[in-house]
Design a protein around this motif. Sequence first.
Motif, PDB file in Angstrom:
ATOM      1  N   GLY A 252       0.822  -1.202   0.000  1.00 33.75           N
ATOM      2  CA  GLY A 252       0.000   0.000   0.000  1.00 33.75           C
ATOM      3  C   GLY A 252       0.857   1.254   0.000  1.00 33.75           C
ATOM      4  O   GLY A 252       0.566   2.229  -0.701  1.00 33.75           O
ATOM      5  N   ASN A 253       1.932   1.221   0.800  1.00 41.82           N
ATOM      6  CA  ASN A 253       2.852   2.357   0.830  1.00 41.82           C
ATOM      7  C   ASN A 253       3.584   2.528  -0.504  1.00 41.82           C
ATOM      8  O   ASN A 253       3.835   3.655  -0.937  1.00 41.82           O
ATOM      9  N   VAL A 254       3.926   1.390  -1.141  1.00 43.41           N
ATOM     10  CA  VAL A 254       4.579   1.480  -2.455  1.00 43.41           C
ATOM     11  C   VAL A 254       3.643   2.154  -3.456  1.00 43.41           C
ATOM     12  O   VAL A 254       4.060   3.024  -4.243  1.00 43.41           O
ATOM     13  N   GLY A 255       2.372   1.759  -3.427  1.00 44.43           N
ATOM     14  CA  GLY A 255       1.397   2.409  -4.305  1.00 44.43           C
ATOM     15  C   GLY A 255       1.265   3.891  -4.003  1.00 44.43           C
ATOM     16  O   GLY A 255       1.188   4.721  -4.915  1.00 44.43           O
ATOM     17  N   GLY A 256       1.252   4.225  -2.696  1.00 45.34           N
ATOM     18  CA  GLY A 256       1.186   5.626  -2.309  1.00 45.34           C
ATOM     19  C   GLY A 256       2.418   6.398  -2.745  1.00 45.34           C
ATOM     20  O   GLY A 256       2.326   7.542  -3.215  1.00 45.34           O
ATOM     21  N   ILE A 257       3.580   5.780  -2.598  1.00 45.39           N
ATOM     22  CA  ILE A 257       4.828   6.428  -3.006  1.00 45.39           C
ATOM     23  C   ILE A 257       4.833   6.684  -4.507  1.00 45.39           C
ATOM     24  O   ILE A 257       5.231   7.766  -4.974  1.00 45.39           O
ATOM     25  N   LEU A 258       4.395   5.688  -5.274  1.00 47.00           N
ATOM     26  CA  LEU A 258       4.366   5.849  -6.726  1.00 47.00           C
ATOM     27  C   LEU A 258       3.466   7.010  -7.135  1.00 47.00           C
ATOM     28  O   LEU A 258       3.828   7.836  -7.986  1.00 47.00           O
ATOM     29  N   SER A 259       2.290   7.100  -6.514  1.00 41.66           N
ATOM     30  CA  SER A 259       1.379   8.198  -6.851  1.00 41.66           C
ATOM     31  C   SER A 259       1.934   9.541  -6.399  1.00 41.66           C
ATOM     32  O   SER A 259       1.742  10.559  -7.068  1.00 41.66           O
ATOM     33  N   LEU A 260       2.649   9.567  -5.255  1.00 39.27           N
ATOM     34  CA  LEU A 260       3.234  10.819  -4.791  1.00 39.27           C
ATOM     35  C   LEU A 260       4.404  11.252  -5.680  1.00 39.27           C
ATOM     36  O   LEU A 260       4.637  12.447  -5.876  1.00 39.27           O
ATOM     37  N   ILE A 261       5.143  10.276  -6.211  1.00 37.58           N
ATOM     38  CA  ILE A 261       6.205  10.616  -7.164  1.00 37.58           C
ATOM     39  C   ILE A 261       5.591  11.280  -8.406  1.00 37.58           C
ATOM     40  O   ILE A 261       6.101  12.287  -8.914  1.00 37.58           O
ATOM     41  N   VAL A 262       4.483  10.717  -8.869  1.00 38.02           N
ATOM     42  CA  VAL A 262       3.763  11.339  -9.986  1.00 38.02           C
ATOM     43  C   VAL A 262       3.311  12.740  -9.606  1.00 38.02           C
ATOM     44  O   VAL A 262       3.415  13.697 -10.399  1.00 38.02           O
ATOM     45  N   GLY A 263       2.812  12.880  -8.349  1.00 37.99           N
ATOM     46  CA  GLY A 263       2.380  14.193  -7.875  1.00 37.99           C
ATOM     47  C   GLY A 263       3.517  15.190  -7.814  1.00 37.99           C
ATOM     48  O   GLY A 263       3.358  16.367  -8.177  1.00 37.99           O
ATOM     49  N   VAL A 264       4.686  14.737  -7.353  1.00 36.78           N
ATOM     50  CA  VAL A 264       5.863  15.619  -7.295  1.00 36.78           C
ATOM     51  C   VAL A 264       6.249  16.061  -8.699  1.00 36.78           C
ATOM     52  O   VAL A 264       6.557  17.245  -8.940  1.00 36.78           O
ATOM     53  N   MET A 265       6.241  15.135  -9.645  1.00 36.38           N
ATOM     54  CA  MET A 265       6.591  15.478 -11.022  1.00 36.38           C
ATOM     55  C   MET A 265       5.602  16.481 -11.605  1.00 36.38           C
ATOM     56  O   MET A 265       5.999  17.469 -12.239  1.00 36.38           O
ATOM     57  N   ILE A 266       4.315  16.236 -11.385  1.00 31.10           N
ATOM     58  CA  ILE A 266       3.296  17.155 -11.908  1.00 31.10           C
ATOM     59  C   ILE A 266       3.447  18.540 -11.287  1.00 31.10           C
ATOM     60  O   ILE A 266       3.380  19.563 -11.975  1.00 31.10           O
ATOM     61  N   THR A 267       3.671  18.579  -9.971  1.00 29.57           N
ATOM     62  CA  THR A 267       3.780  19.854  -9.263  1.00 29.57           C
ATOM     63  C   THR A 267       4.978  20.654  -9.734  1.00 29.57           C
ATOM     64  O   THR A 267       4.889  21.871  -9.948  1.00 29.57           O
ATOM     65  N   HIS A 268       6.130  19.996  -9.895  1.00 27.47           N
ATOM     66  CA  HIS A 268       7.340  20.717 -10.289  1.00 27.47           C
ATOM     67  C   HIS A 268       7.336  21.080 -11.774  1.00 27.47           C
ATOM     68  O   HIS A 268       7.832  22.141 -12.155  1.00 27.47           O
ATOM     69  N   ILE A 269       6.782  20.219 -12.612  1.00 23.31           N
ATOM     70  CA  ILE A 269       6.706  20.534 -14.040  1.00 23.31           C
ATOM     71  C   ILE A 269       5.696  21.647 -14.289  1.00 23.31           C
ATOM     72  O   ILE A 269       5.889  22.503 -15.155  1.00 23.31           O
ATOM     73  N   GLY A 270       4.625  21.655 -13.461  1.00 26.41           N
ATOM     74  CA  GLY A 270       3.547  22.613 -13.670  1.00 26.41           C
ATOM     75  C   GLY A 270       3.898  24.045 -13.333  1.00 26.41           C
ATOM     76  O   GLY A 270       3.135  24.951 -13.636  1.00 26.41           O
ATOM     77  N   GLY A 271       5.026  24.292 -12.686  1.00 28.08           N
ATOM     78  CA  GLY A 271       5.414  25.656 -12.356  1.00 28.08           C
ATOM     79  C   GLY A 271       5.133  25.971 -10.914  1.00 28.08           C
ATOM     80  O   GLY A 271       4.638  25.150 -10.147  1.00 28.08           O
ATOM     81  N   ASN A 379       3.966  24.561  -1.258  1.00 28.74           N
ATOM     82  CA  ASN A 379       3.237  23.536  -2.001  1.00 28.74           C
ATOM     83  C   ASN A 379       4.153  22.464  -2.577  1.00 28.74           C
ATOM     84  O   ASN A 379       3.892  21.273  -2.442  1.00 28.74           O
ATOM     85  N   ALA A 380       5.219  22.892  -3.234  1.00 23.55           N
ATOM     86  CA  ALA A 380       6.130  21.920  -3.855  1.00 23.55           C
ATOM     87  C   ALA A 380       6.869  21.116  -2.787  1.00 23.55           C
ATOM     88  O   ALA A 380       7.017  19.891  -2.906  1.00 23.55           O
ATOM     89  N   GLU A 381       7.331  21.796  -1.736  1.00 27.87           N
ATOM     90  CA  GLU A 381       8.054  21.105  -0.668  1.00 27.87           C
ATOM     91  C   GLU A 381       7.140  20.142   0.077  1.00 27.87           C
ATOM     92  O   GLU A 381       7.576  19.070   0.527  1.00 27.87           O
ATOM     93  N   TYR A 382       5.872  20.506   0.197  1.00 31.96           N
ATOM     94  CA  TYR A 382       4.892  19.661   0.889  1.00 31.96           C
ATOM     95  C   TYR A 382       4.792  18.292   0.221  1.00 31.96           C
ATOM     96  O   TYR A 382       4.683  17.260   0.899  1.00 31.96           O
ATOM     97  N   THR A 383       4.824  18.258  -1.111  1.00 28.47           N
ATOM     98  CA  THR A 383       4.731  16.977  -1.815  1.00 28.47           C
ATOM     99  C   THR A 383       5.933  16.090  -1.516  1.00 28.47           C
ATOM    100  O   THR A 383       5.794  14.877  -1.342  1.00 28.47           O
ATOM    101  N   VAL A 384       7.123  16.694  -1.450  1.00 31.24           N
ATOM    102  CA  VAL A 384       8.332  15.923  -1.151  1.00 31.24           C
ATOM    103  C   VAL A 384       8.314  15.456   0.301  1.00 31.24           C
ATOM    104  O   VAL A 384       8.714  14.318   0.614  1.00 31.24           O
ATOM    105  N   GLN A 386       5.705  14.782   2.198  1.00 31.51           N
ATOM    106  CA  GLN A 386       4.771  13.674   2.326  1.00 31.51           C
ATOM    107  C   GLN A 386       5.302  12.416   1.645  1.00 31.51           C
ATOM    108  O   GLN A 386       5.072  11.307   2.120  1.00 31.51           O
ATOM    109  N   LEU A 387       6.008  12.574   0.546  1.00 31.14           N
ATOM    110  CA  LEU A 387       6.632  11.425  -0.112  1.00 31.14           C
ATOM    111  C   LEU A 387       7.634  10.763   0.814  1.00 31.14           C
ATOM    112  O   LEU A 387       7.676   9.535   0.935  1.00 31.14           O
ATOM    113  N   MET A 388       8.428  11.590   1.497  1.00 32.71           N
ATOM    114  CA  MET A 388       9.393  11.048   2.453  1.00 32.71           C
ATOM    115  C   MET A 388       8.677  10.290   3.577  1.00 32.71           C
ATOM    116  O   MET A 388       9.142   9.241   4.027  1.00 32.71           O
TER     117      MET A 388
END
Length: 552
Positions: A252-271, A379-384, A386-388
Amino acid sequence: MDLTGRYGSVEEASRHRQNDDSPANKRTLSQTALVEVISVDDTSVNTESGNPLKEENMNEWNKNQVFLAWLFVCFSTGPTSSMIKVYIPAVIQSLSHALGHQKNSQNKCTPRGDNCYVSFGGTDVQYSSYVLYLKAIYTALEGLIAIFVMAFADYSSCRRTMLAASVIFFGLLACPFAALYKESRASLISVSVLYCLMLIVETVYQIIEGSYVPIFMIAASQKLGQGAPSRESGGVALRRGSKVSALGLIMGNVGGILSLIVGVMITHIGGSSISADYRNYLIAITVAGSMTVLIGLVSVFFIPNIQGRALKIDSSGSKARVFLMLPFIKLKQITEDVWKYKQVMRYVIAWVLWNISFSNFLSVIALMYRSTLGLNSSNAEYTVWQLMGNIVALLGSLLWMLVYNWQCRRFSDAKNVMLIKQSLYILLFFGWFVNFWGALGANPNSVVGFKHRWEFWTGLVLFMSTSSAIRSLNRVVYSSMLPKGKENQFFGLEIMLGLLTGWTEPLIIAAISDRTGNLRLPYVPNTILFTVATVFFYSCDIEAGMRQVAKI
């Protein structure tokens, strides 16, 4: 390990009455129909062991592919579950902040601090408290849902279908979030309703998922019992349980981590603009929901179905009435069961209190992180961050499982029970300390207490790593003390008690932070609650509980 006597008081009485055709007995049966006509058909269970696994299905549950399929189901819910804990509360907080105003004025809320209020139920509430009030209200509703699920699941022969439906619906509810990007009252209400529905569906999933842990343990002990002394089955079941429970949470945590990695990428790419950050959270939630639907839909049907306990209803009674009353009948019976199994009662109370404290800590620290460091700038740091938290949670469960299994093979059953309890005390200390550290910050003059960036990062590492291990440990210990054949009921009881009582603590901490404007003050009652839970854990004799149900 014959536990058929466990059910004798109700079932045998029912059978004796059914064999007696006297008018007096018929009147008695009619008067007690809502309690005693519900019985177990012995042909639906293994009568030699009293468990829900038929002998021919036992080996199937010991197959690696079945275990892998169950792990992928756990993995599939991880992405959406992480969104419930990480992004959705942040979205609600951001919407409340955008629509809110400073106290006793119409000025816009500042990016930092807690002086921001939004309309809720005809009154103004502190914007972070808005999330906590939502949680308190819908937690009570979840408790009612849990009563019905735990009543019917054990009698259902479509537990796998129920699991599949809960997983798929759980993911589908997350899919509309990307369309709710406008900073309007309608968006806030829509997000709030979807958030609460997801919490309710997650409850159904957790009850059914948790019931599979003792089933894997039963299969392991049965397999050993075919060619090894029964005294060894307790240790084998504990080892298998630790793997099933820990690896389920890890996936479950692996699934959560994978989705948060996607979230981090979206957040940082999005500006870094405010609107882009906010919308990126919503996109990540929708992506996570799609992952849950697709992966869950594929993997859940590789899990064998379980033959439910047969429900026998007296022909003279009303079937509709019995079915409607079944949840309340089972609630009464499970209450009597818990009173009979005193160690289970102590442990479930401890687990419920700890889980409330655990949930409240995560809710408060997530909201406080953004308000302390700046709602927009963090916002961007928050995603990292939570990923940690998810990564260290995964490592905590994995490390506990490896260390315990390594030690478990070297000792007797009694020694293994002592080891598992010692590890529980060590893990509880770290959780209590982090809560206490937060309580120090309730004093405005204190220089520590989650007022600096380093405290948030250190506190989350300590709390998530140890709490994740405790979650794995709790499911193993609880399963080891349950009467066989009633796993859904007892796991439903734990969740139901947590939900029926858990709404009070979020309500209290929401009211405290709302009235005082101090989001650190709720850590004081939370630390007290954590202490009480630790006392109940200490009072439980795990070995005695296992012996009572012949699992050691």
